[in-house]
Design a protein around this motif. Structure first.
Motif, short mmCIF file in Angstrom:
data_model
loop_
_atom_site.label_atom_id
_atom_site.label_comp_id
_atom_site.label_asym_id
_atom_site.label_seq_id
_atom_site.Cartn_x
_atom_site.Cartn_y
_atom_site.Cartn_z
N GLY A 5 0.82 -1.20 0.00
CA GLY A 5 0.00 0.00 0.00
C GLY A 5 0.85 1.25 0.00
N GLU A 6 0.26 2.34 -0.46
CA GLU A 6 0.96 3.61 -0.60
C GLU A 6 1.48 4.15 0.72
OE1 GLU A 6 -1.26 7.28 -1.49
OE2 GLU A 6 0.03 7.43 -3.24
N GLU A 7 0.80 3.87 1.81
CA GLU A 7 1.16 4.46 3.09
C GLU A 7 2.01 3.55 3.97
OE1 GLU A 7 -2.24 6.17 4.97
OE2 GLU A 7 -2.50 7.62 3.37
N HIS A 8 2.59 2.53 3.40
CA HIS A 8 3.46 1.63 4.14
C HIS A 8 4.89 2.18 4.10
CE1 HIS A 8 5.70 -1.99 5.23
NE2 HIS A 8 4.56 -2.41 5.78
N ILE A 12 7.27 3.80 0.95
CA ILE A 12 7.89 5.12 0.99
C ILE A 12 9.40 4.99 0.81
CG2 ILE A 12 8.29 7.17 2.40
CD1 ILE A 12 5.48 6.57 3.66
N ARG A 13 10.01 4.02 1.47
CA ARG A 13 11.45 3.80 1.35
C ARG A 13 11.82 3.49 -0.11
NH1 ARG A 13 14.60 2.92 5.33
NH2 ARG A 13 13.01 1.97 6.64
N SER A 14 11.02 2.68 -0.76
CA SER A 14 11.28 2.34 -2.17
C SER A 14 11.18 3.59 -3.04
CB SER A 14 10.29 1.29 -2.66
OG SER A 14 10.50 0.08 -2.00
N ALA A 15 10.20 4.45 -2.75
CA ALA A 15 10.05 5.69 -3.51
C ALA A 15 11.25 6.61 -3.28
CB ALA A 15 8.76 6.39 -3.12
N ILE A 38 5.28 11.72 -3.40
CA ILE A 38 5.42 10.91 -2.18
C ILE A 38 5.57 11.75 -0.91
CG2 ILE A 38 7.93 10.63 -2.25
CD1 ILE A 38 5.32 7.89 -1.40
N LEU A 39 5.99 13.01 -1.04
CA LEU A 39 6.23 13.83 0.16
C LEU A 39 5.00 13.99 1.05
CD1 LEU A 39 8.18 15.42 1.87
CD2 LEU A 39 7.75 17.41 0.41
N PRO A 40 3.82 14.30 0.52
CA PRO A 40 2.66 14.42 1.41
C PRO A 40 2.34 13.11 2.15
CG PRO A 40 2.14 15.28 -0.78
CD PRO A 40 3.47 14.62 -0.87
N VAL A 41 2.56 11.99 1.49
CA VAL A 41 2.32 10.69 2.12
C VAL A 41 3.32 10.48 3.24
CG1 VAL A 41 2.22 8.19 1.75
CG2 VAL A 41 1.38 9.74 -0.03
N VAL A 45 2.35 9.95 7.13
CA VAL A 45 2.58 8.64 7.73
C VAL A 45 3.76 8.64 8.70
CG1 VAL A 45 3.21 6.24 7.21
CG2 VAL A 45 1.56 7.44 5.76
N LEU A 46 4.84 9.30 8.32
CA LEU A 46 6.07 9.23 9.11
C LEU A 46 6.35 10.47 9.95
CD1 LEU A 46 8.33 7.78 6.27
CD2 LEU A 46 7.13 6.50 8.05
#
Length: 90
Positions: A5-8, A12-15, A38-41, A45-46
């Protein structure tokens, strides 16, 4: 993306890794586009202070000013982004 999922965090690390690879290849437009997506996600999330969020912001700032087609506004945004990132990382 389908598995986690997008918010995992691993997505994010892969992106981040993808964006870093694009940056090192000099593909600045793609780096900026990937970072903006990816920045807003990552922020949601983080959080602002997470290493991955800071890395995305840094890559975005560098891509802004290293692009041969960078305008004065791009350079100003790059400076602001990098200064904010540095301040947040402290």
């Amino acid at each position: 993306l389908r598995l986690s999922g997008e918010e995992h965090q691993e997505t994010i690390r892969s992106a981040v890794n993808y964006g870093s690879a694009l940056l090192s290849l000099g593909r600045f437009e793609e780096t900026k586009s990937s970072s903006k997506k990816i920045l807003p996600v990552a922020r949601r999330v983080l959080g602002e202070n997470h290493q991955l969020t800071l890395t995305i912001r840094f890559a975005y700032g560098v891509a802004l000013y290293q692009d041969d087609g960078a305008t004065l506004d791009d350079v100003r945004e790059a400076v602001t982004t990098l200064e904010d990132t540095e301040r947040t990382a402290r």
